[in-house]
Design a protein around this motif. Structure first.
Motif, PDB file in Angstrom:
ATOM      1  N   ALA A  83       0.873  -1.171   0.000  1.00 35.28           N
ATOM      2  CA  ALA A  83       0.000   0.000   0.000  1.00 35.28           C
ATOM      3  C   ALA A  83       0.910   1.221   0.000  1.00 35.28           C
ATOM      4  O   ALA A  83       1.861   1.300   0.776  1.00 35.28           O
ATOM      5  N   VAL A  84       0.638   2.166  -0.876  1.00 34.60           N
ATOM      6  CA  VAL A  84       1.461   3.362  -0.988  1.00 34.60           C
ATOM      7  C   VAL A  84       0.577   4.569  -0.727  1.00 34.60           C
ATOM      8  O   VAL A  84      -0.459   4.743  -1.363  1.00 34.60           O
ATOM      9  N   PHE A  85       0.985   5.398   0.237  1.00 33.30           N
ATOM     10  CA  PHE A  85       0.215   6.571   0.630  1.00 33.30           C
ATOM     11  C   PHE A  85       1.115   7.805   0.605  1.00 33.30           C
ATOM     12  O   PHE A  85       2.336   7.691   0.715  1.00 33.30           O
ATOM     13  N   PRO A  86       0.536   9.008   0.525  1.00 33.42           N
ATOM     14  CA  PRO A  86       1.337  10.232   0.658  1.00 33.42           C
ATOM     15  C   PRO A  86       1.986  10.285   2.050  1.00 33.42           C
ATOM     16  O   PRO A  86       1.507   9.651   2.997  1.00 33.42           O
ATOM     17  N   LEU A  87       3.057  11.062   2.188  1.00 36.48           N
ATOM     18  CA  LEU A  87       3.803  11.130   3.445  1.00 36.48           C
ATOM     19  C   LEU A  87       2.955  11.535   4.643  1.00 36.48           C
ATOM     20  O   LEU A  87       3.188  11.081   5.752  1.00 36.48           O
ATOM     21  N   HIS A  88       1.964  12.370   4.440  1.00 36.94           N
ATOM     22  CA  HIS A  88       1.166  12.871   5.563  1.00 36.94           C
ATOM     23  C   HIS A  88      -0.166  12.135   5.724  1.00 36.94           C
ATOM     24  O   HIS A  88      -1.062  12.628   6.397  1.00 36.94           O
ATOM     25  N   HIS A  89      -0.301  10.966   5.136  1.00 38.54           N
ATOM     26  CA  HIS A  89      -1.539  10.190   5.225  1.00 38.54           C
ATOM     27  C   HIS A  89      -1.724   9.658   6.640  1.00 38.54           C
ATOM     28  O   HIS A  89      -0.753   9.408   7.348  1.00 38.54           O
ATOM     29  N   ARG A  90      -2.962   9.451   7.047  1.00 40.95           N
ATOM     30  CA  ARG A  90      -3.228   8.970   8.415  1.00 40.95           C
ATOM     31  C   ARG A  90      -2.699   7.556   8.665  1.00 40.95           C
ATOM     32  O   ARG A  90      -2.542   7.147   9.800  1.00 40.95           O
TER      33      ARG A  90
END
Length: 88
Positions: A57-64
């Motif tokens: 799973a890849v999320f932006p740096l500031h994702h919860r």
């Protein structure tokens, strides 16, 4: 693959849209072997598991979820994140 031969026969690579399309081509004799998702292999076909692939799973740096080590692909996760994203 150009010029590649196996058992003195030329080899051809065919790419189709789905595993289902590849299985159909195999059953109709247009292909000798296919690589597909295991969900599409029926009992009338011989299959061999070649490898297992990890998914990330890849999320932006500031994702919860940035501090999580694992994320479950639960139905509510998929619905909430796919429905709020831009269309593909």
């Amino acid at each position: 693959m150009k010029g590649l031969r196996f058992l003195n026969r030329p080899m051809t690579l065919m790419i189709q849209n789905t595993s289902e399309d590849l299985i159909q081509s195999l059953q109709e004799g247009r292909l000798d072997a296919v690589f597909v998702d295991s969900l599409y292999v029926g009992e009338a076909l011989w299959s061999c598991k070649l490898f297992t692939e990890s998914y990330y799973a890849v999320f932006p740096l500031h994702h919860r979820y940035r501090s999580r080590k694992k994320v479950k692909l639960a139905e509510n996760f998929v619905k909430s994140h796919l429905s709020s994203s831009s269309p593909l």
